[in-house]
Structure formats: C-alpha cells, structure tokens
Design a protein around this motif. Structure first.
Motif, mmCIF file in Angstrom:
data_model
loop_
_atom_site.group_PDB
_atom_site.id
_atom_site.type_symbol
_atom_site.label_atom_id
_atom_site.label_comp_id
_atom_site.label_asym_id
_atom_site.label_seq_id
_atom_site.Cartn_x
_atom_site.Cartn_y
_atom_site.Cartn_z
ATOM 1 N N ALA A 1 -6.396 2.766 -8.235
ATOM 2 C CA ALA A 1 -6.242 4.166 -7.117
ATOM 3 C C ALA A 1 -5.241 3.856 -6.070
ATOM 4 O O ALA A 1 -5.855 3.366 -5.101
ATOM 5 N N PRO A 2 -4.243 4.434 -6.131
ATOM 6 C CA PRO A 2 -3.319 4.550 -4.962
ATOM 7 C C PRO A 2 -3.659 5.665 -4.286
ATOM 8 O O PRO A 2 -4.191 6.480 -4.727
ATOM 9 N N GLN A 3 -3.174 5.528 -3.076
ATOM 10 C CA GLN A 3 -3.306 6.619 -1.973
ATOM 11 C C GLN A 3 -2.118 6.970 -1.279
ATOM 12 O O GLN A 3 -1.283 6.014 -0.712
ATOM 13 N N ILE B 1 -2.781 15.234 5.715
ATOM 14 C CA ILE B 1 -2.985 15.596 4.098
ATOM 15 C C ILE B 1 -2.936 14.087 3.475
ATOM 16 O O ILE B 1 -2.298 13.280 3.908
ATOM 17 N N THR B 2 -4.033 13.928 2.473
ATOM 18 C CA THR B 2 -4.113 12.831 1.942
ATOM 19 C C THR B 2 -4.201 13.102 0.278
ATOM 20 O O THR B 2 -4.859 14.074 0.055
ATOM 21 N N GLY B 3 -3.565 12.331 -0.347
ATOM 22 C CA GLY B 3 -3.706 12.657 -1.991
ATOM 23 C C GLY B 3 -4.118 11.246 -2.648
ATOM 24 O O GLY B 3 -3.540 10.223 -2.334
ATOM 25 N N ASN B 4 -5.157 11.317 -3.601
ATOM 26 C CA ASN B 4 -5.537 9.836 -4.236
ATOM 27 C C ASN B 4 -5.478 10.179 -5.824
ATOM 28 O O ASN B 4 -5.697 11.180 -6.253
ATOM 29 N N LEU B 5 -4.894 9.289 -6.320
ATOM 30 C CA LEU B 5 -4.688 9.167 -7.874
ATOM 31 C C LEU B 5 -5.661 8.000 -8.455
ATOM 32 O O LEU B 5 -5.388 6.810 -7.866
ATOM 33 N N SER B 6 -6.393 8.417 -9.496
ATOM 34 C CA SER B 6 -7.454 7.233 -10.058
ATOM 35 C C SER B 6 -6.769 7.229 -11.409
ATOM 36 O O SER B 6 -7.081 8.382 -12.111
ATOM 37 N N ILE B 7 -6.709 5.954 -12.014
ATOM 38 C CA ILE B 7 -6.637 5.866 -13.190
ATOM 39 C C ILE B 7 -7.405 4.811 -13.950
ATOM 40 O O ILE B 7 -7.661 3.717 -13.732
#
Length: 441
Positions: free
Chosen positions: A71-73, A426-432
């Motif tokens: 999970a990068p942010q 603003i924050t965005g998270n990507l989870s793989i």
C-alpha cells in the motif's frame, strides 16, 4: 519548559508537513487501508463478497488464500507552502494455518515526523544593551525533527463459526528519531545600502538528541454478524516503551584540520551518522512495570463499529478513541518532540458503498464504489484544541475470481488549530492485494 516552547510557537513559521508532527514522537500514522479510507476512514468492515478488509485483522480468517498486500500513499497540502510526499504506508503477508485460521505479518509506520521549525524574525540585541558587544546582534532558533517509531506486527485471526471472528495482534514498536536545535547569532551587514537588513553569521551552537525506541502493544479484535447487521470492537493496550537517549552538542565538520575556525554543522540524515561519536550525555530510560496486571489501565485505543448491509449496498458507522495512554518514559525531557505529549482524539466515521458484481464468468468480478466522511477532535494537555474534517471517496476492483483486490481511497480535508493556521490537505492510498494458493487449506 513547556511554556517556553508554547511561546516560541507564536514566533515561528513551519516548513513541511502537519503541525501534528510536533506532538509526542510525531503524527500518528493512519492504520486504515485504501478500502476503509473510501468509506469514511473506517477500520472494520468490507464491501467485498468474500468479507476481506486488508486493514482489519479479524477478517483475515475469512480467506483461505495466502495474501500479500502492498500500500503506497500520496499526500499533499492544498494552498500554502508546497508539501507533497509519496511513501509506503504498509506491507503485510498472511497465510492460512487451518480451517478458518490465518497468521499474518506486517510492517508499517506507527508515528512519523519530518518537520522544520524556523523562528520567523528572531531577537535583536542593540549595541547599547551590553558593554561586551561592539555591534547590534540578531539571534534566531531553528528546530528539525526526523524519524519516529515503526511497527512490526504479528497476528492470529480465528473464525468461530460462520458469524464470529476473533483476532489477536502483537505489535513490536521500534525506531530512531533525531531532534536538532540550533541557535544562530549574526551581526548586521554594515555595507548594505538597501532598506532590508542582511545578516552575517558570527557564531552558532547546536544540540542534537538521538532517541532509540523499543516497546510493544497488544490488540484484540472481535467481529460478529447477525443477519444483515455486523458489529466490531477493537482494543489496544500499550506495553512498556524503553528509550535509549543520547545528547550531543555542536557536531561540527572541519574540512581543514589546520584551520579550526573553518567548520560546518554535520548534515545528519539518520542516527547512523552519530554512532561513531561519543555523546555528551546518555541514558537508558525504561518503564519498569508488570504489563499483564496493568493491561486495562494502559488501554490506548478503542474502536467500535456497526455495518448494515442490504444486498450489494451498505452503510457503516464507527467511533474511534485514540491516544488515551501516555507512556511515562516519553515524558522525560527531550524525548517527546518539544516536550509536547501526544494528543488524545475521538473521531466519528460514516460510510456508504455499492457493489456491482459481474454475473458472467470472467477475469473481472466486481467494482465497488465508496463514499464517506469523518470528523475528529484532538484534545491536548493544555488549552490547545484541533479538529479534522474530511470527505472521502474510493473505488475497488476484484479480479481473477477474487484472488486479487485493487483499492483506491482518497481523503480531502481540513485541520483547524487553536494556535496554528488552518491546514487543507488531500491524501490518496493505493492498496494492491494479491492472493495465491500456496498454503491453501
């Protein structure tokens, strides 16, 4: 000491990151993954048909697959001084060890600070104020903080029947933090004809503190489902936190060994840069307690949640209370940043989701749309107060027969402080999340 730093806060401008980073050992890092962020920053519940939420350890036993989650942010402020960052927020690995049982390991930041405080104008000392100075002087202070505490976790998740899931998690807390304080004394440039003053640095002194942390906490999660209703509770209790404290003064580099007046402050990027030097002072600060008899009095975090599901749609509510316990070892001077204790917080979370399943047998299984919001109040030891309100949205994809899950969550919010200017962010998270049948039970 605390009053001194509170006074300084009115005189400084801050560069980089959030003002929450000057409390405790830094800003408490978000424990919620991209799936939960999209639904109001919730912790417990899942909108996938397999019931998996990659940040909720009690749901791990619902999957019979070996899973790896990365999970990068991305984070950025809105307006004000430019501040953007991309980090890895968490990494975890889980695998089944029996029917409805799973073990997982994870690594994530617990607290982090990367901030610089600069006194905006400093102090001017006139030539007539002392017989020992020949020129008017200016003095200003600068503070820098880097590092924090990381969390390596080990957890066991157990399914009790079809409707109950229990999890136990042991968090190993460790890390280094550097605190640098510098006072610079300068004279006024006598050859400057402009209306603005220039300063010529004459002398400076610095203090560097290196803190090495080691400790642990334990967490218990329980989730239960009754028809269309689902409930969750999570409790975390803090174990002892030990600190190896080192203090250094005036860490200089001398490029010319024959010229002791030509010197520069060391550019410190990690604690490793200091290990070859003897500290001016060091101390091993330990919390000498018996943890188990005091486990209830050391509760730090409590989370409560409710989920109501209708077919492929649902709403969720959660209440989080964090930072309720203060470790005594962190209250020693120069351990907490600027000797400010971490704040307590209480937050209210609301989320909604709608899942669209693909009835055909194909690579693509479902798409999940999410909306939410949360409101958080911070309570500091002093009269300081802060609030945090954010709107959230996200999207999730299940592919390859639910083996792989891809989630994106975004928060757009505003923090308001009693002492500091408003922060828009603003924050965005990507989870793989990748599932494989390596240890299929």
């Amino acid at each position: 000491m605390k009053m001194r730093y509170t006074y300084i806060f009115f005189l400084i401008s801050y560069l980089f990151s959030s003002m929450l980073e000057v409390y405790g050992t830094g800003e408490n890092c978000n424990q919620v993954g991209a799936q939960g962020i999209g639904m109001g920053n919730i912790y417990f519940f899942s909108d996938y048909s397999n019931g998996l939420n990659t940040s909720s350890i009690a749901t791990f036993s619902k999957s019979n697959l070996t899973r790896v989650n990365f999970a990068p942010q991305f984070s950025s402020n809105i307006g004000g001084m430019d501040d953007k960052d991309i980090t890895v927020s968490s990494f975890s690995f889980s695998f089944p060890v029996g029917k409805s049982k799973a073990v997982s390991f994870g690594l994530s930041p617990y607290t982090r600070s990367e901030i610089r405080l600069l006194e905006s104008n400093g102090y001017t000392i006139s030539q007539n104020s002392s017989n020992f100075i020949d020129h008017a002087l200016n003095s200003y202070s600068e503070y820098q903080f880097y590092g924090g505490i990381s969390n390596f976790s080990t957890s066991l998740s157990v399914g009790l029947g079809e409707n109950n899931n229990f999890a136990f998690k042991f968090n190993t807390l460790f890390g280094n933090q550097i605190q640098m304080d510098k006072i610079v004394v300068s004279t006024f440039d006598a050859f400057n004809d402009s209306s603005e003053y220039n300063f010529v640095e004459q002398d400076s002194t610095s203090k560097v503190v290196l803190n090495q942390f080691s400790g642990y906490s334990i967490q218990f999660d329980w989730m239960s489902k009754i028809n269309k209703h689902e409930f969750g509770i999570s409790v975390t209790s803090m174990g002892p936190m030990n600190v190896f404290y080192r203090k250094y003064y005036d860490m200089y580099i001398y490029p010319d060994q024959y010229n002791p007046y030509e010197r520069y402050f060391m550019n410190l990027t990690s604690g490793d840069d200091l290990l070859s030097y003897d500290p001016y002072y060091s101390k091993n600060i330990k919390e000498d307690i018996k943890f188990i008899p005091n486990i209830l009095s050391r509760i730090d975090d409590i989370k409560l949640g409710y989920h109501y599901q209708i077919d492929n749609r649902g709403i969720v509510f959660e209440l989080h209370k964090d930072g309720m316990f203060q470790n005594s070892s962190l209250q020693v001077n120069d351990v907490n940043i600027l000797n400010n204790s971490k704040p307590q917080s209480v937050s209210y979370h609301f989320g909604y989701y709608s899942r669209y399943d693909n009835s055909r047998i194909s690579f693509f299984n479902s798409i999940n749309l999410r909306l939410g919001a949360y409101y958080k109040e911070y309570d500091f030891d002093s009269s300081e107060e802060a609030t945090d309100f954010a709107l959230t949205f996200g999207i999730g994809f299940a592919i390859n027969d639910y083996l792989n899950l891809i989630d994106v969550g975004v928060r757009v919010g505003q923090r308001n402080y009693t002492l500091f200017e408003t922060e828009n962010y603003i924050t965005g998270n990507l989870s793989i999340n990748i599932g494989e049948r390596w240890f299929l039970r």
